[in-house]
Design an enzyme around this catalytic site. Structure first.
Site, PDB file in Angstrom:
ATOM      1  N   LYS A 149      22.305  -6.446-135.328  1.00  0.00           N
ATOM      2  CA  LYS A 149      21.710  -7.299-136.357  1.00  0.00           C
ATOM      3  C   LYS A 149      20.273  -7.652-135.992  1.00  0.00           C
ATOM      4  CE  LYS A 149      22.253 -11.535-139.022  1.00  0.00           C
ATOM      5  NZ  LYS A 149      23.194 -12.548-139.548  1.00  0.00           N
ATOM      6  N   HIS A 289      39.264  32.429-150.072  1.00  0.00           N
ATOM      7  CA  HIS A 289      39.118  31.303-150.995  1.00  0.00           C
ATOM      8  C   HIS A 289      40.342  30.388-150.953  1.00  0.00           C
ATOM      9  CE1 HIS A 289      35.451  33.063-152.391  1.00  0.00           C
ATOM     10  NE2 HIS A 289      36.072  34.170-152.783  1.00  0.00           N
TER      11      HIS A 289
END
Length: 530
Positions: A149, A289
């Site tokens: 922070k 695929h």
């Protein structure tokens, strides 16, 4: 919502005068502490970390020297103190913060290096409840969040690589840049988020809550990719903290970087071939695929590959090959005869690896094992505004699970063929039809909007490659809603059919099977794959 205070702008360059170090994993600790000490940085530490630094002959202050309190409650309380968090959160250039720090004797802490108690690895090792609880870090995440922070002044590191970036900037200019401190803060919050996700997930599992009110999960970046499914899509690959064996744990021995589609297809191939226990014999799955274009078993791995390839050699070009056993030279020679994108196996012998080196672009992956097809787990899929979660499909049928519904019962050979075909159908995009015989797929129909078309396409593919469907087994991953799909399969030459059953027209389908002398079994289990 708290209003933003009118703080002075954070400095672009911030020196480091004091560092707080508290690490569970002490890899590289002494070298890093030595580097900081040489730069005149005061070291403050806790418990075992402080002892390790002191034993290396480096000056280091115990955290209790700052707080005036000893570590207590089995180490649970040591850094949760205003002197520590004031030193982390104090905005150095804000008059009120400076006045409070001076009044209460709070010195600034400019660098935090904390890696957390190993909660993820502890639960992955199967620790009991009490041990897991003791490996939940409290002070560490609190310090990390405070430092992050206040990144305007504090550099926060949760991994050795972070600290090495800090040391590089200190060596270059004697201070850290605001840009680096921002990046470190972002990483720090991601680390504590992942840590909390692991803890919340473990708690939910412990309590038997499959779907808790809030669900969080996290992954660690493995690679960013040139693009995703298509060149206009960005993509990246992440790995869970405790991944199942598979493509996420694989070691790439050679070849180009894996693409998004490579990884997706390789995962599909390896999950499929893992259904076949190597103790029962070699098996090969060829994927294109995300759909199988050929799967087979064999007396040797090379034979399994050749039989899988025979199902659809056209589609196999540029596909993914997954093997359930160690890749040997004989199989490698066969595999390298056509263009292949990826080969994945538990292991590869030196002779096989040497052959692959001649085809530098082919990607060769080894994993050290197979994914457990019966292991519990979850799959995820994004939707607009959310995501779907479901249990992995661990359906695994045996002959005892089959219900004969026709006048003719299947032979033992037909039962083996049906179970093999149904196992493959589980990994084919719906609607799926699979023809198989003697441990070899003969025709696969995938992803059609109706089951009759899937049966027809599977038969056409078999015919295209000279594969006779006479006396084959046909698997449907969901019930036949009408008799037409079954009739299509019977006309193609199959003599045994396996399907879940459960249609309102089951009797009509059974009657059609009896009229054609087929043996048909119901599984009671649907294995859709969308």
């Amino acid at each position: 919502m708290p209003a933003a205070p009118d703080f002075p702008a954070a400095p672009d360059r911030a020196p480091i005068k004091r560092a707080l170090i508290s690490v569970s994993d002490k890899t590289g600790l002494i070298e890093a502490a030595q580097a900081l000490s040489r730069m005149g940085v005061e070291l403050v530490s806790t418990g075992g970390t402080r002892k390790a630094i002191a034993d290396a002959g480096l000056p280091v202050r115990d955290i209790s020297d700052l707080t005036g309190f000893p570590e207590m409650m089995d180490g649970r309380v040591k850094t949760l103190h205003p002197v520590v968090h004031g030193g982390l959160l104090g905005v150095r250039d804000a008059p009120e913060h400076r006045r409070a720090m001076d009044e209460h004797g709070i010195g600034g802490i400019d660098l935090v290096y904390v890696n957390l108690y190993p909660f993820e690895s502890t639960i992955a090792a199967g620790a009991d409840y009490a041990t897991a609880i003791e490996n939940i870090d409290i002070g560490g995440p609190a310090m990390i969040r405070s430092a992050a922070k206040n990144h305007g002044y504090v550099a926060v590191c949760t991994e050795l690589a972070d600290l090495q970036e800090v040391l590089a900037e200190l060596n270059a200019s004697g201070a850290t840049s605001l840009e680096l401190r921002k990046r470190l803060a972002a990483r720090a919050y991601a680390r504590t988020a992942a840590y909390d996700a692991a803890i919340s997930g473990w708690f939910a599992k412990t309590l038997g809550e499959d779907y808790p009110r809030r669900k969080a999960f996290a992954g660690e970046l493995v690679q960013t990719m040139r693009y995703g499914e298509n060149p206009h899509q960005s993509a990246a690959f992440y790995r869970f903290a405790a991944p199942r064996t598979g493509v996420a744990t694989a070691t790439q021995l050679q070849g180009k970087e894996l693409s998004y589609n490579n990884i997706n297809d390789t995962d599909a191939a390896y999950e499929l071939v893992a259904e076949f226990d190597p103790k029962a014999g070699p098996a090969c799955a060829i994927i294109k695929h995300a759909n199988p274009c050929g799967v087979a078993t064999g007396k040797t791995l090379a034979e399994a590959y050749e039989r899988a390839l025979a199902c659809d050699p056209t589609s196999a070009f540029g596909g993914i090959i997954a093997l359930n056993s160690k890749l040997d030279a004989a199989t490698a020679e066969k595999v390298l005869e056509i263009f292949t994108e990826v080969v994945i196996a538990p292991e590869a012998d030196e002779a096989a690896v040497a052959l692959f080196r001649k085809k530098k672009n082919v990607r060769l992956l080894v994993t050290g094992g197979l994914p457990d097809p019966l292991a519990a787990g979850e799959t995820f899929r994004s939707v607009a505004g959310g995501f779907l979660v479901q249990a992995r499909d661990t359906a695994h049928l045996t002959a005892a699970d089959l219900k004969v519904v026709t006048k003719r019962a299947p032979t033992e050979t037909e039962i083996r063929d049906m179970l093999f075909a149904f196992t493959i159908a589980k990994h084919v995009k719906s609607n799926a039809i699979v023809y198989a015989r003697e441990g070899q797929t003969l025709g696969i129909g995938a992803g059609q909007m109706n089951r009759k078309d899937s049966a027809r396409i599977a038969a056409l593919r078999a015919a295209d490659f000279g594969l006779d469907l006479k006396s084959s087994a046909c698997a449907s991953e969901a019930f036949f809603p009408f008799a037409d799909g079954l009739i299509q399969a019977a006309d193609a030459g199959c003599t045994a059919v396996i399907q879940p059953g459960g249609s309102v027209r089951d009797e009509e389908v059974i009657q059609a099977a009896d009229e054609r002398g087929l043996a048909m079994v119901f599984t009671g289990v649907r294995v859709f794959r969308h």
